[in-house]
Design an enzyme around this catalytic site. Sequence first.
Site, PDB file in Angstrom:
ATOM      1  N   HIS A 157       0.803  -1.082  -0.018  1.00 13.58           N
ATOM      2  CA  HIS A 157      -0.070   0.101   0.058  1.00 13.58           C
ATOM      3  C   HIS A 157       0.899   1.068  -0.117  1.00 13.58           C
ATOM      4  O   HIS A 157       1.688   1.603   0.847  1.00 13.58           O
ATOM      5  CB  HIS A 157      -0.960  -0.106   1.279  1.00 13.58           C
TER       6      HIS A 157
ATOM      7  N   HIS B  57      -1.120  10.678  -2.419  1.00 15.66           N
ATOM      8  CA  HIS B  57      -2.410  10.290  -1.724  1.00 15.66           C
ATOM      9  C   HIS B  57      -3.431  11.587  -1.565  1.00 15.66           C
ATOM     10  O   HIS B  57      -4.531  11.332  -1.847  1.00 15.66           O
ATOM     11  CB  HIS B  57      -2.181   9.845  -0.301  1.00 15.66           C
TER      12      HIS B  57
HETATM   13  O1  G3P Z   1      -6.933   1.173  -2.132  1.00 17.95           O
HETATM   14  C1  G3P Z   1      -7.146   1.091  -0.761  1.00 17.95           C
HETATM   15  C2  G3P Z   1      -6.754   2.065   0.069  1.00 17.95           C
HETATM   16  O2  G3P Z   1      -5.658   2.808  -0.323  1.00 17.95           O
HETATM   17  C3  G3P Z   1      -7.911   3.427   0.023  1.00 17.95           C
HETATM   18  O3  G3P Z   1      -7.711   4.107   0.756  1.00 17.95           O
HETATM   19  O4  G3P Z   1      -7.284   6.281   1.843  1.00 17.95           O
HETATM   20  O5  G3P Z   1      -5.423   4.703   1.645  1.00 17.95           O
HETATM   21  O6  G3P Z   1      -6.156   5.782  -0.465  1.00 17.95           O
HETATM   22  P1  G3P Z   1      -6.454   5.275   1.024  1.00 17.95           P
HETATM   23 CA    CA Z   2      -4.997   4.507  -1.953  1.00 16.43          CA
END
Ligand code: G3P
Ligand code: CA
Length: 234
Positions: free
Chosen positions: A7, A49
């Site tokens: 992630h 992000h």
């Molecule tokens: O794609 C999963 C996750 O990344 C979604 O939430 O806020 O971490 O982008 P966020």
């Molecule tokens: Ca994400």
Amino acid sequence: MTKNFAHRGFCTRYPENTLLSFQKAQETKCDGIEMDVHLARDGEVVIIHDETVDRTTNGKGFIKDMDYAEIRKLDAGSGEHIPTLDEYFDLVERTPLVTNIEMKNSMFWYRGMEEKVIGMIHKRKLEDRIIFSSFNHFSMLKCKKLAPEIRAGFLSYSWFIDVGAYTKKHGMESIHPDYCSLTDETIAEIHNQGIKIYTYTVNKRKDMERLAGLGVDCLITNDPALLDDVLGRT
Ligand code: G3P
Ligand code: CA
């Protein structure tokens, strides 16, 4: 077998959504990388992000109000810069990694971002190695219309009823829920519809063990090395 997606790269150890974080994720045994894209004022697709650069760099301002030349000068941590999607593709193109491109277009639905990203994927012939996702489900419908051959999924952060049926009805291959909303019943309903589950953000060993044990298709984690260990890949 449950897949391991890093992630924002390997973001427990390196600055999120940077080339360093992606490079370090590649050095684990992960299957893929998840990251977030926005559109700069000059149309460059950039990986970050938030809608602004405030939290993750030494700068201030909205991505949509800055040209990439300005964005590029900012320090995103450890001397890293905010990368473009093109730079990211240069890094992973010759690896087997799958990329989950999250279109961050819930606050601002950037005009033409889907077309631009799909054009870059076609140019590099990466169609088989991309999965789109977004909290903006209209954007995912648009991606499916523009490029039906590229996998796409809906992101969700709450407890929905019949989410598998909803996802299937709209032609998606996957649902990307917050892992806290995944009960045994929800997992069964989604799988009964033939839909895959890519759940986020699973960082604790006990949650990884539970979800992998329930046959969840992919765990998106800030710690791909820990997940490698849980999946017995080390
Ligand atoms: O794609 C999963 C996750 O990344 C979604 O939430 O806020 O971490 O982008 P966020
Ligand atoms: Ca994400």
